[in-house]
Design a protein around this motif. Structure first.
Motif, PDB file in Angstrom:
ATOM      1  N   TYR A 260       0.832  -1.209   0.000  1.00  0.00           N
ATOM      2  CA  TYR A 260       0.000   0.000   0.000  1.00  0.00           C
ATOM      3  C   TYR A 260       0.863   1.254   0.000  1.00  0.00           C
ATOM      4  O   TYR A 260       1.826   1.360   0.765  1.00  0.00           O
ATOM      5  CB  TYR A 260      -0.893  -0.003   1.229  1.00  0.00           C
ATOM      6  CG  TYR A 260      -1.708   1.252   1.429  1.00  0.00           C
ATOM      7  CD1 TYR A 260      -2.767   1.551   0.582  1.00  0.00           C
ATOM      8  CD2 TYR A 260      -1.419   2.138   2.468  1.00  0.00           C
ATOM      9  CE1 TYR A 260      -3.529   2.702   0.765  1.00  0.00           C
ATOM     10  CE2 TYR A 260      -2.167   3.289   2.661  1.00  0.00           C
ATOM     11  CZ  TYR A 260      -3.220   3.562   1.807  1.00  0.00           C
ATOM     12  OH  TYR A 260      -3.970   4.700   1.991  1.00  0.00           O
TER      13      TYR A 260
ATOM     14  N   ASP B 140      -2.508  -0.610   4.803  1.00  0.00           N
ATOM     15  CA  ASP B 140      -1.315  -1.399   4.494  1.00  0.00           C
ATOM     16  C   ASP B 140      -1.416  -2.782   5.136  1.00  0.00           C
ATOM     17  O   ASP B 140      -1.862  -2.932   6.280  1.00  0.00           O
ATOM     18  CB  ASP B 140      -0.081  -0.673   5.014  1.00  0.00           C
ATOM     19  CG  ASP B 140       1.207  -1.239   4.439  1.00  0.00           C
ATOM     20  OD1 ASP B 140       1.134  -2.037   3.484  1.00  0.00           O
ATOM     21  OD2 ASP B 140       2.278  -0.883   4.952  1.00  0.00           O
TER      22      ASP B 140
ATOM     23  N   GLU C  88      -8.507   1.700   1.906  1.00  0.00           N
ATOM     24  CA  GLU C  88      -7.409   0.743   1.940  1.00  0.00           C
ATOM     25  C   GLU C  88      -6.481   1.012   3.119  1.00  0.00           C
ATOM     26  O   GLU C  88      -6.325   2.167   3.548  1.00  0.00           O
ATOM     27  CB  GLU C  88      -6.585   0.809   0.643  1.00  0.00           C
ATOM     28  CG  GLU C  88      -7.352   0.411  -0.605  1.00  0.00           C
ATOM     29  CD  GLU C  88      -6.504   0.497  -1.863  1.00  0.00           C
ATOM     30  OE1 GLU C  88      -5.389   1.080  -1.789  1.00  0.00           O
ATOM     31  OE2 GLU C  88      -6.931  -0.020  -2.908  1.00  0.00           O
TER      32      GLU C  88
END
Length: 242
Positions: free
Chosen positions: A192, A204, A202
């Motif tokens: 990410y 990581d 989103e």
């Protein structure tokens, strides 16, 4: 009876097995209420943690009663099936074995310093076994207040890291709807590069734990989608739920 005979040895062994089994059964039965109460208090702790209330296990019930103002179990159409203690006792591991239309979907509503939060239980599958947790949404039913994740058998140092605060904190203030109002949840993404962007749905991933991360992604979106009918019925919600 001859103590050196095979018959004596066999009878003695049988008696010892019966005695030990009886003691173990009695001990397990005696401890069951304590174990059940510990599980109950831990569940309350986890629910409270998602809205920023961290307490000792012994203080869980007092604070749960203080901050959780509603315990609901919804049907697939967003209607309340039952509430209170019966809703609290819903076991997602059993509900997931049912058709969607037959499941009960627990929902906890908290009031913390005048702010209302919606707490949804999660359950899915990681690399090796079940994963589960709770996700709290702010009053816009879009922004995440906090999450808690746990697992049954993920690898220590890899998938097992979903229980760590540093991973769970990545979800704070993330959105579960995209800019068009579609429910997309939050994806755990390997490599990410979004930095501190909280509007891209989103976070990581954990290095070396791609499958567990994918399980978290699926778990969030799969569970949240069942609450859309309820959220649609709340006309004061700020997000345009589709």
């Amino acid at each position: 009876m001859n103590r050196n005979s095979n018959a004596y040895t066999f009878i003695f062994a049988v008696i010892m097995v019966i005695v030990v089994a009886s003691v173990l059964a009695f001990t397990a039965t005696s401890l069951q209420p304590i174990q059940n109460e510990n599980v109950r208090q831990e569940k309350m702790q986890n629910i409270l943690h998602t809205v920023g209330i961290d307490v000792e296990r012994s203080q869980a019930k007092e604070n749960f009663d203080k901050y959780i103002i509603k315990e609901l179990a919804l049907d697939s159409k967003g209607k309340v099936k039952f509430e209170g203690e019966k809703a609290f006792q819903v076991d997602l591991s059993k509900e997931l074995n049912k058709a969607d239309t037959e499941q009960a979907f627990p929902l906890y509503i908290a009031d913390v310093k005048g702010e209302e939060y919606y707490i949804i239980p999660l359950r899915g599958t990681g690399l090796w076994d079940a994963i589960w947790g709770y996700i709290a949404l702010k009053n816009d039913v879009n922004t995440i207040k906090g999450v808690v994740f746990d697992h049954k058998g993920e690898t220590t140092g890899l998938g097992g890291e979903i229980t760590k605060a540093w991973f769970q904190q990545r979800f704070e203030d993330e959105k579960i709807f995209d800019s068009a109002g579609n429910l997309v949840g939050v994806s755990v993404v390997k490599g990410y590069g979004g930095g501190s962007n909280k509007d891209d749905n989103e976070v990581d991933a954990i290095s070396g734990a791609t499958i567990t991360g994918d399980g978290v992604t699926r778990m969030i979106s799969e569970r949240l989608k069942h609450y859309l009918p309820y959220f649609k019925s709340k006309t004061d919600m700020k997000v345009a739920v589709k």
